[in-house]
Every structure is written in C-alpha cells, then in structure tokens.
Design a protein around this motif. Sequence first.
Motif, mmCIF file in Angstrom:
data_model
loop_
_atom_site.group_PDB
_atom_site.id
_atom_site.type_symbol
_atom_site.label_atom_id
_atom_site.label_comp_id
_atom_site.label_asym_id
_atom_site.label_seq_id
_atom_site.Cartn_x
_atom_site.Cartn_y
_atom_site.Cartn_z
ATOM 1 N N GLY A 199 0.637 -1.156 -0.022
ATOM 2 C CA GLY A 199 0.146 0.148 -0.058
ATOM 3 C C GLY A 199 0.701 1.394 -0.035
ATOM 4 N N TYR A 200 2.107 1.345 -0.262
ATOM 5 C CA TYR A 200 2.965 2.461 -0.303
ATOM 6 C C TYR A 200 2.237 3.209 -1.662
ATOM 7 C CZ TYR A 200 6.406 0.923 3.050
ATOM 8 O OH TYR A 200 7.029 0.717 4.216
ATOM 9 N N ARG A 201 2.634 4.381 -1.646
ATOM 10 C CA ARG A 201 2.621 5.437 -2.668
ATOM 11 C C ARG A 201 3.852 5.175 -3.502
ATOM 12 N NH1 ARG A 201 1.413 9.462 1.097
ATOM 13 N NH2 ARG A 201 -1.210 10.019 1.379
ATOM 14 N N LEU A 202 3.961 5.107 -4.881
ATOM 15 C CA LEU A 202 5.258 4.754 -5.545
ATOM 16 C C LEU A 202 5.690 5.989 -6.175
ATOM 17 C CD1 LEU A 202 4.368 1.207 -6.911
ATOM 18 C CD2 LEU A 202 5.285 1.777 -4.552
ATOM 19 N N ILE A 203 6.949 6.483 -6.188
ATOM 20 C CA ILE A 203 7.476 7.343 -7.165
ATOM 21 C C ILE A 203 8.501 6.484 -7.704
ATOM 22 C CG2 ILE A 203 8.708 9.608 -7.726
ATOM 23 C CD1 ILE A 203 7.764 10.242 -4.699
ATOM 24 N N LEU A 204 8.148 6.311 -9.070
ATOM 25 C CA LEU A 204 9.033 5.378 -10.007
ATOM 26 C C LEU A 204 9.868 6.135 -10.874
ATOM 27 C CD1 LEU A 204 6.394 2.923 -10.978
ATOM 28 C CD2 LEU A 204 7.765 2.917 -8.729
ATOM 29 N N SER A 205 11.074 6.181 -10.899
ATOM 30 C CA SER A 205 12.065 6.595 -11.862
ATOM 31 C C SER A 205 13.102 5.707 -12.904
ATOM 32 C CB SER A 205 12.892 7.715 -10.890
ATOM 33 O OG SER A 205 13.842 8.466 -11.954
ATOM 34 N N ALA A 206 13.348 6.176 -13.839
ATOM 35 C CA ALA A 206 14.213 5.454 -14.727
ATOM 36 C C ALA A 206 14.637 6.397 -15.787
ATOM 37 C CB ALA A 206 13.598 4.111 -15.285
ATOM 38 N N ARG A 207 15.588 5.919 -16.663
ATOM 39 C CA ARG A 207 15.984 6.908 -17.740
ATOM 40 C C ARG A 207 14.843 7.271 -18.772
ATOM 41 N NH1 ARG A 207 17.158 1.829 -18.958
ATOM 42 N NH2 ARG A 207 17.101 1.132 -21.355
ATOM 43 N N PRO A 208 14.878 8.264 -19.247
ATOM 44 C CA PRO A 208 13.819 8.666 -20.304
ATOM 45 C C PRO A 208 13.796 7.789 -21.643
ATOM 46 C CG PRO A 208 15.020 10.596 -19.600
ATOM 47 C CD PRO A 208 15.843 9.435 -19.046
ATOM 48 N N GLY A 209 12.899 7.642 -22.011
ATOM 49 C CA GLY A 209 12.681 6.666 -23.219
ATOM 50 C C GLY A 209 12.583 5.402 -22.859
ATOM 51 N N GLY A 210 12.464 4.932 -21.858
ATOM 52 C CA GLY A 210 12.773 3.420 -21.654
ATOM 53 C C GLY A 210 11.201 2.766 -21.432
ATOM 54 N N ASP A 211 11.144 2.076 -20.315
ATOM 55 C CA ASP A 211 9.787 1.277 -20.396
ATOM 56 C C ASP A 211 9.129 1.493 -19.097
ATOM 57 O OD1 ASP A 211 10.178 -0.177 -22.693
ATOM 58 O OD2 ASP A 211 11.352 -1.877 -21.700
ATOM 59 N N LEU A 212 9.229 2.905 -18.524
ATOM 60 C CA LEU A 212 8.865 3.223 -17.068
ATOM 61 C C LEU A 212 7.448 3.509 -17.246
ATOM 62 C CD1 LEU A 212 9.643 4.024 -14.505
ATOM 63 C CD2 LEU A 212 10.024 6.304 -15.023
ATOM 64 N N GLU A 213 6.708 4.096 -18.234
ATOM 65 C CA GLU A 213 5.238 4.127 -18.160
ATOM 66 C C GLU A 213 4.834 2.838 -18.312
ATOM 67 O OE1 GLU A 213 3.242 6.673 -17.976
ATOM 68 O OE2 GLU A 213 4.830 8.541 -18.386
ATOM 69 N N GLN A 214 5.333 1.886 -18.968
ATOM 70 C CA GLN A 214 4.857 0.447 -18.914
ATOM 71 C C GLN A 214 4.742 -0.119 -17.755
ATOM 72 O OE1 GLN A 214 2.919 -0.892 -21.685
ATOM 73 N NE2 GLN A 214 2.373 -2.128 -20.258
ATOM 74 N N ALA A 215 5.929 -0.021 -16.939
ATOM 75 C CA ALA A 215 5.843 -0.675 -15.766
ATOM 76 C C ALA A 215 5.082 -0.312 -14.801
ATOM 77 C CB ALA A 215 7.242 -0.273 -15.225
ATOM 78 N N ALA A 216 4.676 1.357 -14.615
ATOM 79 C CA ALA A 216 3.730 1.805 -13.861
ATOM 80 C C ALA A 216 2.377 1.307 -14.010
ATOM 81 C CB ALA A 216 3.641 3.246 -14.043
ATOM 82 N N GLN A 217 2.236 0.959 -15.385
ATOM 83 C CA GLN A 217 0.662 0.540 -15.823
ATOM 84 C C GLN A 217 0.620 -0.719 -15.335
ATOM 85 O OE1 GLN A 217 -0.217 1.166 -20.054
ATOM 86 N NE2 GLN A 217 0.611 3.173 -20.178
ATOM 87 N N ASN A 218 1.563 -1.604 -15.593
ATOM 88 C CA ASN A 218 1.650 -3.001 -15.074
ATOM 89 C C ASN A 218 1.307 -3.169 -13.389
ATOM 90 O OD1 ASN A 218 2.261 -3.847 -17.665
ATOM 91 N ND2 ASN A 218 4.163 -4.254 -17.399
ATOM 92 N N ILE A 219 2.113 -2.180 -12.758
ATOM 93 C CA ILE A 219 1.805 -2.335 -11.383
ATOM 94 C C ILE A 219 0.490 -1.823 -10.968
ATOM 95 C CG2 ILE A 219 2.514 -1.186 -9.245
ATOM 96 C CD1 ILE A 219 5.640 -1.409 -10.288
ATOM 97 N N GLN A 220 -0.134 -0.871 -11.684
ATOM 98 C CA GLN A 220 -1.439 -0.255 -11.578
ATOM 99 C C GLN A 220 -2.468 -1.451 -11.628
ATOM 100 O OE1 GLN A 220 -1.269 3.208 -13.640
ATOM 101 N NE2 GLN A 220 -0.881 4.518 -12.105
ATOM 102 N N GLN A 221 -2.350 -2.264 -12.878
ATOM 103 C CA GLN A 221 -3.221 -3.180 -13.064
ATOM 104 C C GLN A 221 -3.093 -4.449 -11.814
ATOM 105 O OE1 GLN A 221 -1.888 -4.664 -17.058
ATOM 106 N NE2 GLN A 221 -2.820 -2.416 -18.091
ATOM 107 N N GLU A 222 -2.031 -4.868 -11.432
ATOM 108 C CA GLU A 222 -1.742 -5.660 -10.570
ATOM 109 C C GLU A 222 -2.266 -5.278 -9.061
ATOM 110 O OE1 GLU A 222 1.572 -8.821 -8.761
ATOM 111 O OE2 GLU A 222 2.412 -7.448 -10.114
ATOM 112 N N PHE A 223 -2.168 -4.108 -8.628
ATOM 113 C CA PHE A 223 -2.353 -3.899 -7.579
ATOM 114 C C PHE A 223 -3.559 -2.469 -7.735
ATOM 115 C CE2 PHE A 223 1.909 -5.308 -7.386
ATOM 116 C CZ PHE A 223 1.831 -6.323 -6.312
#
Length: 264
Positions: A27-51
């Motif tokens: 139940g933590y709030r997440l601030i997700l960071s990675a290099r621009p142009g990678g898969d960061l947005e997709q990773a965030a979407q995957n987590i939101q779908q799972e949790f």
Amino acid sequence: MANQTVLITGASSGIGFELARCFARDGYRLILSARPGGDLEQAAQNIQQEFAGVQTVVIPADLSTHEGPLHLFEETQRQGLQVDVLVNDAGFGEAGLFVETDLQKEMGIVHVNVLALMTLTKLFLREMTTRNAGKILQLGSVVSFLPNPRQAVYAATKAFVLSFSEALQQELKEMKSDVTMTILCPPATETDFFRVANAEDTKVGQSKKATAQEVAEGGYKGLLNGEARVLPTFGAKMNFASSVFFPDSMLATMMNMQMQPESK
C-alpha cells in the motif's frame, strides 16, 4: 503503509521493478524513476493493473548526467512529495578488459552507480534526519566484496556503495537517528544487466542466476526490519564467505574465470 511514499530509481525493470511490486503490495505510494525513453510508463501501468488503487507518480531522470539526480529531487519538491523511503536501485555495468572497454560508457557507470546514488542519498537523507524518520535501501552487489577483473569499473562502484553506506550507518548511530540504511548485495541475477554489460556469453552470464523477485523480496524484508546488510540468497552468502576466507589475489583469479566466454 497508505501514508508512506517510496522513491525507486531503476524502477522500469529487474530488481527495481520487483521492489516496486513489494511496496505496492503493502500500500505504499510509488514514485518510479528510470531513464527517459525506456519502459517506465509501461512498468507503472503493469503495477497499477496488478495492485488496484496503488498511487504512482512517474518521474523520468537520466542519472548518468550531473543534472539528472538534481532534477529528480527537485521534481519531488515541486510536486510536494515527501519521500519516506529511498531505494537507490539504478545501476549498470560493462564487461571486458579495461584497456579495451568504452570510456564514455564507464564514465556513465560511475555517474549512475556512484555520483547519482551519493547525490540522492545526500539530498533525501538530510530531510529524513530532520524528521528523524525514513529508510534508505542501497543496491550493492556481491562484487562489493570481490575484485572483479573484466568488470573492474562496475565492481569498484559497488565497493564504493558498500563503504559509503557502512560509514553512513555509523554516522546515523552516532546521531542516535531513527533513520535506517540497508545495503542489498545480490549475486548474479536474472535481469537485463548482462545484456547491457555485453556479458551474456560469459560463464557467469550463462550460469543459473537468482531471480529478481527473490532478491527484491529479501531486500524488502531486510529494509523493513532495519537490517544493515542483506545477502538475499545462499549464493550471495557464499560469495561473501569467500571474500572473508580467501586472499584478494585468489578471488580476482576466480572472478576472472567467471567472466571468460562460456566456450573457454
């Protein structure tokens, strides 16, 4: 932990992504960071779908530049985000003889693995000690303890993480602070590391590895328990034991063999 916020660098894949899943599950709030142009947005979407219901903020930042870590910190300030837990996961390596490897890539390794980690630790630790609350997870490695020919720069950066973090742990004790710092030292792990480092064809690259999930779970539990150091698998514990019982010259020879092409 609904009122707690974690910032994770290198969150788009591998151990960083699996750590994000650990925090999201609780139940933590997440601030997700990675290099621009990678898969960061997709990773965030995957987590939101799972949790369902997890709150995520995405802040791309290139930590291989001087400005990247400062941008990441300033963006959390601009958005009014208090970071209760900092996870310095971002990092990469390069394999090969030092006289033959790419200098620019290795300078980037030092920026991400050392300078960005140091900068983010400085900026967020100051806030945590002022509040007398917070946790930091630093990504070391089993090579933090071992000289690693053909990965000389990467291993040296991980030795820095270990020495730097252990020194800060003592400083926090001296300050009688409730802030804790945990060093996670995984063994070779099934992530994108070996592809990025051009080490897929090495003996260690072809070997059986720990999963990113088991490494992340071990690190997460150790962080919550306030442990100083986490060796998350039996293999990691054996690597550490080797560093205690064998001289550096022998360890360097052993590690050099692991970095040879599998065909040799």
